[in-house]
Design a protein around this motif. Structure first.
Motif, PDB file in Angstrom:
ATOM      1  N   ASN A 216      64.184  23.538  26.650  1.00 53.05           N
ATOM      2  CA  ASN A 216      64.713  23.958  27.938  1.00 53.05           C
ATOM      3  C   ASN A 216      65.777  25.035  27.727  1.00 53.05           C
ATOM      4  O   ASN A 216      66.763  24.813  27.021  1.00 53.05           O
ATOM      5  CB  ASN A 216      65.337  22.769  28.665  1.00 53.05           C
ATOM      6  CG  ASN A 216      64.330  21.670  28.940  1.00 53.05           C
ATOM      7  OD1 ASN A 216      63.485  21.799  29.803  1.00 53.05           O
ATOM      8  ND2 ASN A 216      64.425  20.571  28.180  1.00 53.05           N
ATOM      9  N   TYR A 218      68.280  28.202  29.383  1.00 46.08           N
ATOM     10  CA  TYR A 218      68.963  28.844  30.511  1.00 46.08           C
ATOM     11  C   TYR A 218      69.222  30.289  30.098  1.00 46.08           C
ATOM     12  O   TYR A 218      69.788  30.544  29.036  1.00 46.08           O
ATOM     13  CB  TYR A 218      70.287  28.132  30.800  1.00 46.08           C
ATOM     14  CG  TYR A 218      70.765  28.224  32.225  1.00 46.08           C
ATOM     15  CD1 TYR A 218      70.781  27.111  33.060  1.00 46.08           C
ATOM     16  CD2 TYR A 218      71.235  29.426  32.745  1.00 46.08           C
ATOM     17  CE1 TYR A 218      71.246  27.180  34.369  1.00 46.08           C
ATOM     18  CE2 TYR A 218      71.694  29.513  34.047  1.00 46.08           C
ATOM     19  CZ  TYR A 218      71.693  28.377  34.862  1.00 46.08           C
ATOM     20  OH  TYR A 218      72.145  28.469  36.162  1.00 46.08           O
ATOM     21  N   ASN A 244      60.378  25.628  28.834  1.00 37.32           N
ATOM     22  CA  ASN A 244      60.839  25.603  30.215  1.00 37.32           C
ATOM     23  C   ASN A 244      62.076  26.474  30.399  1.00 37.32           C
ATOM     24  O   ASN A 244      63.077  26.297  29.711  1.00 37.32           O
ATOM     25  CB  ASN A 244      61.172  24.160  30.622  1.00 37.32           C
ATOM     26  CG  ASN A 244      61.714  24.072  32.041  1.00 37.32           C
ATOM     27  OD1 ASN A 244      61.193  24.716  32.954  1.00 37.32           O
ATOM     28  ND2 ASN A 244      62.768  23.293  32.226  1.00 37.32           N
ATOM     29  N   ILE A 246      64.959  26.941  32.667  1.00 39.13           N
ATOM     30  CA  ILE A 246      65.626  26.186  33.722  1.00 39.13           C
ATOM     31  C   ILE A 246      66.038  27.090  34.866  1.00 39.13           C
ATOM     32  O   ILE A 246      65.806  26.798  36.043  1.00 39.13           O
ATOM     33  CB  ILE A 246      66.863  25.462  33.152  1.00 39.13           C
ATOM     34  CG1 ILE A 246      66.436  24.436  32.094  1.00 39.13           C
ATOM     35  CG2 ILE A 246      67.656  24.774  34.256  1.00 39.13           C
ATOM     36  CD1 ILE A 246      67.618  23.810  31.360  1.00 39.13           C
ATOM     37  N   ALA A 268      72.337  20.969  33.480  1.00 40.87           N
ATOM     38  CA  ALA A 268      70.925  21.135  33.815  1.00 40.87           C
ATOM     39  C   ALA A 268      69.995  20.715  32.681  1.00 40.87           C
ATOM     40  O   ALA A 268      68.776  20.729  32.845  1.00 40.87           O
ATOM     41  CB  ALA A 268      70.655  22.589  34.192  1.00 40.87           C
TER      42      ALA A 268
END
Length: 471
Positions: A216, A218, A244, A246, A268
């Motif tokens: 994940n 960002y 992913n 985020i 997150a």
């Protein structure tokens, strides 16, 4: 060339050079030459679009207008770019590159070809770059243009001078991916031998997706072309590889309130963040990251000596003056991608480049230098194999050409036929404290370590299906 030059002048006079809308700025050695150097008969070159060919004898003078910032806070961008270009010509001519540079004219002989380089200071602004380029074409009758460290300046030169006059242009090191991927600036006479922001991001994204357990991410970026290109290309590659994303967040240059944003990424569930920033923002981001208690790792790209100096000082302030490689690993900072640094490639061309560049300029080759070395090498190779010093003929030879003599090794760069952007291998390396071996020639506290992985040029470059231009 006389008729072409008259056409260029008339085109500029008709078009005018005042009143163009401003565009946003963006920016962040030699040794024995190869067998096709100079004008010797040498060996044939196996890496051309037409197959095996023999270089031709060519003699005369070619005038190249060189546009780089040579004064101001970012003059080092222009200096290293010019030093790389001069080193590329010197390598081809088995000579030494000139030392001191300033606005004016530098003459270099490579075999029977004389390169008359007209250096002009852009002061890192689009307005001045346009004015200087106009004068070089209109008054100096140059055969080609090379340069611009600012992507905004490069875009302005393409939109105004190049489009109006059909003078071939080798952009670089301006790194905005749009220059060679957007149909508004993509041209059959616009080339770039320098790596770009998409190559930074795509190679970094591939590393995160394939070589780490990060799931994940960002993404943060500066709110202009540089940062958006980094974020957009990371997002594409990560998503295509099942990582992913985020969220994405763009902030203005110099943004400093990083605590809340990094807290958001932590909350997150990010296990990795990417920062697409230059020296104007990275210190604030890294200070917040290093002094916070975050579980994620930070990725990004190695920049030039200027940024590495500031980032190294930031690390020392946060982690201690006696900074170690283990300190950096424990802080979860990196690894980072790099377009080129002197210690990432082990081959005879790079060895000669590093030795001569260091002895001439007092420092090791930096981020932009391999691309601009390759630009010069490519121009001379095109002249030899095309047997002509006409700008249009050199441009024709450059299309799809694999450049033989480059710091990334023989045949280390290839111009893509669909947009004239060069592709080349990228590396990913950990930041480490600068070693004693390089301390005298690299003044930053940190430097790239040994390459962790190498990303092929094909994987690092935007594919034809994802660009809006097709040549």
């Amino acid at each position: 060339m006389a008729d072409n030059n008259v056409t260029r002048r008339r085109a500029l006079q008709a078009l005018g050079v005042a009143g163009f809308a401003g565009l946003a700025g963006c920016g962040e050695e030699t040794g024995p030459g190869g067998d096709d150097d100079g004008n010797g008969n040498g060996e044939t070159d196996p890496m051309t679009t037409e197959g095996t060919r023999t270089p031709q004898d060519v003699s005369g003078t070619i005038k190249i207008g060189v546009l780089q910032p040579l004064t101001g806070d970012l003059r080092y961008y222009g200096q290293q770019s010019v030093w790389g270009f001069l080193s590329g010509l010197a390598y081809k001519g088995d000579s030494e590159p000139p030392g001191d540079i300033s606005a004016g004219t530098i003459t270099m002989d490579v075999g029977d070809v004389t390169y008359e380089l007209l250096l002009r200071d852009t002061e890192f602004t689009a307005d001045i770059a346009q004015t200087r380029a106009t004068d070089l074409v209109q008054s100096e009758n140059v055969d080609m243009l090379f340069g611009c460290s600012s992507s905004g300046a490069a875009t302005r030169v393409i939109d105004t001078v190049v489009s109006a006059t059909n003078v071939p242009y080798m952009a670089g090191p301006a790194a905005s991916a749009d220059i060679t991927s957007n149909n508004e600036t993509c041209r059959d006479i616009v080339f770039r031998a320098s790596e770009n922001t998409a190559m930074d991001a795509r190679s970094g994204g591939q590393y995160v997706a394939e070589e780490t357990d990060v799931e994940n991410v960002y993404l943060f970026g500066a709110d202009y072309s540089f940062g958006r290109a980094v974020v957009n290309n990371y997002e594409q590659v990560l998503a295509a590889n099942g990582v992913n994303v985020i969220d994405t967040r763009f902030v203005e240059r110099g943004y400093s309130d990083w605590g809340p944003l990094l807290d958001n990424a932590e909350e997150a569930g990010a296990d990795g963040i990417v920062g697409g920033f230059t020296v104007a923002t990275l210190p604030q981001l890294f200070t917040a990251f290093l002094t916070g208690d975050y579980s994620f790792r930070a990725f990004g790209g190695f920049a030039t000596l200027i940024t590495n100096t500031v980032v190294g000082e930031t690390m020392q302030n946060a982690l201690g003056e006696d900074l170690t490689a283990q300190d950096i690993r424990d802080a979860k900072l990196g690894p980072f991608t790099t377009r080129y640094h002197w210690n990432q490639y082990d081959n005879p061309i790079n060895d000669a480049f590093v030795d001569t560049y260091t002895s001439t300029y007092g420092m090791v080759p930096d981020l932009f230098t391999s691309g601009t070395f390759t630009a010069a090498s490519a121009i001379h190779q095109a002249a030899r194999y095309g047997g002509s010093l006409e700008g249009a003929d050199i441009a024709s030879e450059l299309r799809g050409m694999t450049v033989r003599d480059t710091p990334k090794g023989e045949n280390g760069y290839t111009f893509q036929t669909y947009n004239n952007q060069i592709r080349s291998e990228m590396t990913v390396a950990d930041p480490i404290p600068t070693t004693d071996e390089w301390a005298d020639a690299w003044s930053a506290t940190i430097m790239p370590g040994e390459p962790r992985v190498r990303i092929s040029g094909e994987d690092a470059t935007i594919p034809e299906s994802d660009v809006s231009c097709s040549l």
